[in-house]
Design a protein around this motif. Sequence first.
Motif, short mmCIF file in Angstrom:
data_model
loop_
_atom_site.label_atom_id
_atom_site.label_comp_id
_atom_site.label_asym_id
_atom_site.label_seq_id
_atom_site.Cartn_x
_atom_site.Cartn_y
_atom_site.Cartn_z
N ASP A 17 -10.60 -26.90 -21.42
CA ASP A 17 -9.32 -26.66 -20.76
C ASP A 17 -8.66 -28.01 -20.47
OD1 ASP A 17 -7.23 -26.08 -18.99
OD2 ASP A 17 -8.37 -24.54 -17.94
N THR A 19 -5.31 -28.21 -19.52
CA THR A 19 -4.06 -27.90 -18.82
C THR A 19 -3.73 -28.93 -17.75
OG1 THR A 19 -4.56 -25.57 -19.17
CG2 THR A 19 -2.77 -26.09 -17.63
N ILE A 49 -3.41 -21.11 -26.31
CA ILE A 49 -3.14 -20.75 -24.92
C ILE A 49 -3.83 -19.42 -24.69
CG2 ILE A 49 -1.39 -20.07 -23.25
CD1 ILE A 49 0.52 -22.03 -24.60
N ARG A 113 -3.94 -20.89 -19.91
CA ARG A 113 -4.35 -22.29 -19.83
C ARG A 113 -4.24 -22.87 -21.24
NH1 ARG A 113 -4.59 -24.45 -14.94
NH2 ARG A 113 -6.31 -25.80 -15.51
N ILE A 114 -4.10 -24.18 -21.33
CA ILE A 114 -4.05 -24.87 -22.61
C ILE A 114 -5.49 -25.24 -22.98
CG2 ILE A 114 -3.17 -26.87 -23.87
CD1 ILE A 114 -0.92 -26.96 -21.66
#
Length: 140
Positions: A17, A19, A49, A113-114
Motif C-alpha cells: 500500500d 497511498t 486501486i 487504496r493505491i
Amino acid sequence: MLFTIDVPTREGFQILDITDEVQKKVWEGKLKHGIVVVFTKHTTTGLMINEPEEGLLQDFKSKMKELVPKGADYLHDRIDHNAHSHLRASLLLNSELVIPVDEGELLLGTWQRILFVELDGPRHRRVLVMLCPCQEYPEE
C-alpha cells in the motif's frame, strides 16, 4: 511537478500500500486541485486501486497465479525466467493510475487504496508521482 517514491520489495510476489506516500507528495507539492498520475517504470510491476484487506489480497495473488502460472513453457523464459511476471503485469494490472485531488486530498473511496504490485522481486523499485494542477475558473 514530478516526485519519486522508493519501493523496496522483500518478496517475489508482494502487494504494498503506497497511498500514504502518494498523499505526502500531494502535500509536499502543495497541489490543491488537480490530478495525480502514479506510474511504475518497471515491466514486472503494476498498480491497482482496491481494498487492502489481507484475505482479498491473498485471493488476488491466488487468482493471478491460476490465470498466469509460473513456468508454463513461455518463450521469454529462455532469457530470464520471468515471463509470468511480465504477462501478469500486462494482462492484469496497470502501469499507471490517475487520481483526482481536491482541497489537497486524494479523492479515493472509503476502502480504496493505491496498491503497488511486485511480480519479480525482491528488488528496489521506483514509482513516479506527477502532480497536475487544474486551473480554477471564476464562476459566472
